[in-house]
Each structure stands twice: as structure tokens, then as C-alpha cells.
Design a protein around this motif. Sequence first.
Motif, PDB file in Angstrom:
ATOM      1  N   HIS A  94      60.567  -3.631 -78.277  1.00  0.00           N
ATOM      2  CA  HIS A  94      59.759  -4.163 -79.383  1.00  0.00           C
ATOM      3  C   HIS A  94      58.426  -3.438 -79.470  1.00  0.00           C
ATOM      4  CE1 HIS A  94      62.448  -7.490 -80.040  1.00  0.00           C
ATOM      5  NE2 HIS A  94      62.356  -7.846 -78.762  1.00  0.00           N
ATOM      6  N   VAL A  95      57.892  -3.374 -80.665  1.00  0.00           N
ATOM      7  CA  VAL A  95      56.556  -2.803 -80.860  1.00  0.00           C
ATOM      8  C   VAL A  95      55.561  -3.585 -79.986  1.00  0.00           C
ATOM      9  CG1 VAL A  95      54.709  -2.424 -82.534  1.00  0.00           C
ATOM     10  CG2 VAL A  95      57.114  -2.053 -83.182  1.00  0.00           C
ATOM     11  N   GLY A  96      54.749  -2.855 -79.246  1.00  0.00           N
ATOM     12  CA  GLY A  96      53.781  -3.489 -78.349  1.00  0.00           C
ATOM     13  C   GLY A  96      54.220  -3.498 -76.899  1.00  0.00           C
ATOM     14  N   SER A 136      66.637   1.055 -80.605  1.00  0.00           N
ATOM     15  CA  SER A 136      65.793  -0.118 -80.831  1.00  0.00           C
ATOM     16  C   SER A 136      65.113  -0.103 -82.196  1.00  0.00           C
ATOM     17  CB  SER A 136      64.719  -0.202 -79.729  1.00  0.00           C
ATOM     18  OG  SER A 136      65.300  -0.342 -78.452  1.00  0.00           O
ATOM     19  N   VAL A 163      62.518   1.781 -83.085  1.00  0.00           N
ATOM     20  CA  VAL A 163      61.073   1.858 -82.857  1.00  0.00           C
ATOM     21  C   VAL A 163      60.707   3.309 -82.553  1.00  0.00           C
ATOM     22  CG1 VAL A 163      60.932  -0.497 -81.932  1.00  0.00           C
ATOM     23  CG2 VAL A 163      61.343   1.440 -80.365  1.00  0.00           C
ATOM     24  N   CYS A 164      59.414   3.520 -82.293  1.00  0.00           N
ATOM     25  CA  CYS A 164      58.959   4.808 -81.789  1.00  0.00           C
ATOM     26  C   CYS A 164      58.452   4.608 -80.360  1.00  0.00           C
ATOM     27  CB  CYS A 164      57.833   5.346 -82.685  1.00  0.00           C
ATOM     28  SG  CYS A 164      57.093   6.889 -82.057  1.00  0.00           S
ATOM     29  N   ARG A 180      53.930   3.602 -74.635  1.00  0.00           N
ATOM     30  CA  ARG A 180      53.930   2.381 -75.446  1.00  0.00           C
ATOM     31  C   ARG A 180      55.040   2.454 -76.476  1.00  0.00           C
ATOM     32  NH1 ARG A 180      51.700  -1.277 -73.034  1.00  0.00           N
ATOM     33  NH2 ARG A 180      50.511  -2.494 -74.388  1.00  0.00           N
ATOM     34  N   THR A 196      55.748   1.802 -80.289  1.00  0.00           N
ATOM     35  CA  THR A 196      54.978   1.678 -81.536  1.00  0.00           C
ATOM     36  C   THR A 196      55.939   1.558 -82.721  1.00  0.00           C
ATOM     37  OG1 THR A 196      54.863   4.061 -81.873  1.00  0.00           O
ATOM     38  CG2 THR A 196      53.132   3.094 -80.509  1.00  0.00           C
ATOM     39  N   GLU A 197      55.322   1.335 -83.872  1.00  0.00           N
ATOM     40  CA  GLU A 197      56.131   1.212 -85.104  1.00  0.00           C
ATOM     41  C   GLU A 197      56.953   2.477 -85.321  1.00  0.00           C
ATOM     42  OE1 GLU A 197      56.487  -1.166 -87.289  1.00  0.00           O
ATOM     43  OE2 GLU A 197      54.844  -2.561 -86.812  1.00  0.00           O
ATOM     44  N   SER A 198      58.165   2.283 -85.812  1.00  0.00           N
ATOM     45  CA  SER A 198      58.988   3.420 -86.200  1.00  0.00           C
ATOM     46  C   SER A 198      58.301   4.160 -87.337  1.00  0.00           C
ATOM     47  CB  SER A 198      60.357   2.906 -86.659  1.00  0.00           C
ATOM     48  OG  SER A 198      61.146   3.974 -87.065  1.00  0.00           O
ATOM     49  N   GLY A 199      58.206   5.468 -87.228  1.00  0.00           N
ATOM     50  CA  GLY A 199      57.567   6.272 -88.269  1.00  0.00           C
ATOM     51  C   GLY A 199      58.432   7.469 -88.568  1.00  0.00           C
ATOM     52  N   SER A 242      60.762   9.226 -83.821  1.00  0.00           N
ATOM     53  CA  SER A 242      61.067   8.127 -82.906  1.00  0.00           C
ATOM     54  C   SER A 242      60.555   8.413 -81.499  1.00  0.00           C
ATOM     55  CB  SER A 242      62.575   7.852 -82.876  1.00  0.00           C
ATOM     56  OG  SER A 242      63.275   9.062 -82.669  1.00  0.00           O
TER      57      SER A 242
END
Lengths: 299, 299
Positions: free
Chosen positions: B146-148, B217, B219-220, B270, B272-275, B278
Motif C-alpha cells: 500500500h502507498v505509505g 500491487s 503501486v510505485c 517507500r 508511493t503512488e503509481s505514476g 513502478s
Amino acid sequence: MASSGEARFIDMMRALARDPAARALTDDVAVLPFGTETLVVTHDMMAQGVHWLAGQDEADIAWKLVATNLSDLAAKGARPVGVLIGYALGPDDARFAQGLREVLDTYDVPLLGGDTITPPAGGRSHGLTALGRATHVPVPARNGAHVGDSVWITGPVGAAMLGFEALRDHRSDIDTTAFRRPVPRLAEGIALAPLVTAMMDVSDGLLIDARRLAEASGVCIALESAAVPVPETLPPERLREALGWGDDYQLLFTLPPGVRPPIDAYAIGRVTESGPYSLLLDGAPPQGRLGYWHDRPNH
Amino acid sequence: MASSGEARFIDMMRALARDPAARALTDDVAVLPFGTETLVVTHDMMAQGVHWLAGQDEADIAWKLVATNLSDLAAKGARPVGVLIGYALGPDDARFAQGLREVLDTYDVPLLGGDTITPPAGGRSHGLTALGRATHVPVPARNGAHVGDSVWITGPVGAAMLGFEALRDHRSDIDTTAFRRPVPRLAEGIALAPLVTAMMDVSDGLLIDARRLAEASGVCIALESAAVPVPETLPPERLREALGWGDDYQLLFTLPPGVRPPIDAYAIGRVTESGPYSLLLDGAPPQGRLGYWHDRPNH
């Protein structure tokens, strides 16, 4: 025949397989209590030039890889829960995948995982692990035959031999299905599991496999060749040959006196006291080839 | 890099692996509810010339075959219950058996069965199936970051690279153990399983495996190269190379904010949000080799 190196390696493996679940590597499968259930698991390999002919349809190779492992589950009355494949990439991966789909759909078995490799130069081999759920505990073994039991087989032997020869000789007038697409006797195995004293599948030849069952049980098996079912197309003079040929994947089993099988099957002999021989054919120890003898820890 | 044929084959396999136990062939293992427990199972192959060097000690080949599969179980917090081996006979079967005994004794894992073949001309490959019992349900997957979350690794990467090079170059002054005899982090995996949001083992390279975890997942993952532990003997200018080299079999995992691992481990980044990417390394998408990319259904 097994190379002496292979026999030695298997002896070394036996020394490692002390867990009762391994059944001393003398059965078709491993049997593990797991939670409230019993897991039945088997792993077989197939190698190019050994287990399949060069140029064979890749879909048939996939079928046989899965079906022969499911046959090991059938021999233990286990219901398949899934397979994992170890696949060496080859000349027609799409055909292989097609055959895999056909056999998994036919027996309603999920693919659970596996691994793909670029094969080493010169040769491919595939592995398959089949997982099953025991439908009857104790799970039938090879070592339970008793003196006085009757000996049975679920169907004819020799059809795979005729199919193999036709395929090798490019005979299009002879049906090769029995060799290319063996049938695991899953329903038969489940029906038989609560009744049999011993059970195995005939993968390497009726005579060699019957002798293995007899030796595991510490008894003698006396077979009557005239009682063994064969395909109508088998020339009568080839009966003895068919008894020493594998790949038909019938189930071989023993039943206590007076017990009849709940499925179609053929009575082919009796279990007698262990004597100088563990296998008799028509009253005498069989001469010549008993079967395909690539010794394997489990198969 | 994966051949296009391999990628195509794996896509075909995915279409067959619809059972949820297969985890869409995107995880390290299959996970099956079985009775009151959960079975975790994996199958890997190793091929001569691909996974081991010609002339390598057969005992080390056996060790690695088992240890890499146990590492897949470790990454899911599973306790091994046994292995089945598919073995291609080779130049020194006794040494192979010796290595097999060592690794099975070290991790107290029974041999349950398997199969032995005479390898096709030109090349050997072995397969191994490892069965385990989940110690925590749900069984950790790759797809839960998860992000965070914080990103962690259990130990250094790069030791196997140095060991491989020393073995290849016949350097006797450098310790090659890390390459020859990888350590499955079984105790660490069991301790981590109840806490992690995602976990996998680093078999192909930290960067490629971190990207796989991030992609699974959605996410990045942003890694800091200075935080990644490496062996003291690694020349500093080779850090980036070590991040793209596999075979160390550390566990890579993510933890929710504020949660500390119950074992020794290193915070390396960390979630982070997927941008657009990845995977970020020191704030930028890494260039060059991310790892050894032999795409595999499961590994």
C-alpha cells in the motif's frame, strides 16, 4: 533395464526418504496427513527420446505428461486437486499448451503453477507434479496383498504397444490413441479404494508391475495369461509380448476372497504364498522381458 | 530477457490457471485450502548451462535446487513439509545425493518422492517440488503493498554475484558460498508473515523483483540505493550492478507505516503512488539491467 548408476542413486534416495509419507519410495505416490485430510502427491518426468518419439505431436506429449501422473493418483483412489508443470520450451509451445488445456479440461483439473526453462542444448525434459485428495483412508498401497486374494485388472493391455508401433512406422490405418492419449482410471480408482487390499497402475508392463506388487506385499502373484484382456486387434502370438509392455495405465488390484469389484474388471490371477518366485505366469516363472524397467523412486 | 516464445507460453498457461489457488501465476507459489490447513506449493526447474556452471560440484547443484524452492516457501511464511525431486542422472550422482542430504538435514525437510530419468543427449535439467504448510492466513502475496508502506530487505545483495564470478574465474581466495549454497530465510518468513502487506524472495535481482512486487500491487516502489545492504567486499562502484543481480534469496517485504520488523532487516525504500514508473531508484527510473529475467509462471 535400470542402469546400475540409477539403481544406486535410488538406493541413496531411499536412505533420505525416512518419512512415512514417502512410503519408502516403493509406492506410486507420497501420502501426507494434512489438516483433517490426506494429501496424495506424485512427480514424474518425461524426456525426449526416452518417453516420446522425435516429431511426436506436442499436444500428445502434454496429454501424456498429465495423464500418467493422474493415473498415479487414480491408483490410490485420490481425486486430483491440481498440477504444477516444469516445461522445457520446444518447437511448438502453442500445440503443447493446447494439449495441456485438453487434458486438464477433460479431467477437470486446474493448473496451479510451475516453471518454464529454455532447455539445455540437445534435449528437453518436462516434469509434472500432481496433487490429489484421498477419498479413502488408509490410502491403497502396493504392499497389502494377502494370500488368497484375487488379482484383477481394469482393462486390456497391449493397445499402447500397437499404437506405439503404428506411430513409429507411420501407419495411418491403425489407431494410435491408446499410446498417445492414455486414460487415467480416476473413477475406477475411487470406486475401488475402499475395497482393495493393494492397488497400482500398470505403467511399465503387467508382468513387471505385478511382480513389484507381489514383492512389496511379500507374496507371490500367479497370473493366467488366457484371462488377461487384450485388444481384438492383437495377434494371438503377441500375447506374451503385450504382457511385458507398458503404457496402458490400467489399474492392477487385489481383492479379498469373495469380494467382487464394483466396476468392470477382469480376474487374472491369485495371490499365493511367497516361494522361490514372486511372479508366476501360467504356473511358471516368466522368461524374457517383464516390462520397461526404468527404476524410479515413485512413478 | 525472456524470449518472446517464453512470454507467449506463459500467457497461454495463465489462461489455464483460473483457479484462485494458482494466484494467476503471478506469485511465487500456489496456495490451496486443504482440510483445516493451507497448503503452499511451488515447483522450479534448473538446467545445465542456464542455472549452473559446467563442472560445478554436484552437491552444490542439489543444495541450490532445494534451497531456492524452500526460499519460495519462506517468502510466504510457510513451513516446509517435504520435497519431491525430478532428477536427471549425471556424472556424479553420489555427490548430488550427498548435497541433497545436507540441505534436507539442514532444514529438516523430508524427501517424499520423485522420479529419476536418463537425461536426453546433451543436457540435464532437474525439477523440484516443495510443499509447505502456511503458518499465517492469509498467506502473504506480492500484491498487497500500500502507498505509505515501508520497504525492507532481510540482508545484503551482491554476495552471490561475487561468488559466481569467483567460481567462474577459479579464484580460490574468494568465498563462493553465497552463490553455491543460498540460504532460504525460513524463520524470517514465518516471523514476518503476520505483519507484512506483501512479501517475495529476491531471486532474479532486487530491482526486477521490486518492480514485480510494485506492479502486482499497483503501486510505485522508491528505493534508496545507499540504504541497500551489500557485502563489505563489494567494490563501491559495483553497487548498481549488485542491485540487478539475483541469487541472494533475501526476502523483500513491505510493512504498514509505524510497524517495525521482528527480525534484523534493512529499510530500503517507500511505497508511493503509481505514476509513470513502478520503480524508482534514488528518485529516477533505473537504467540498464534490472535483473535476470527468465520469466516463469511461478518461481
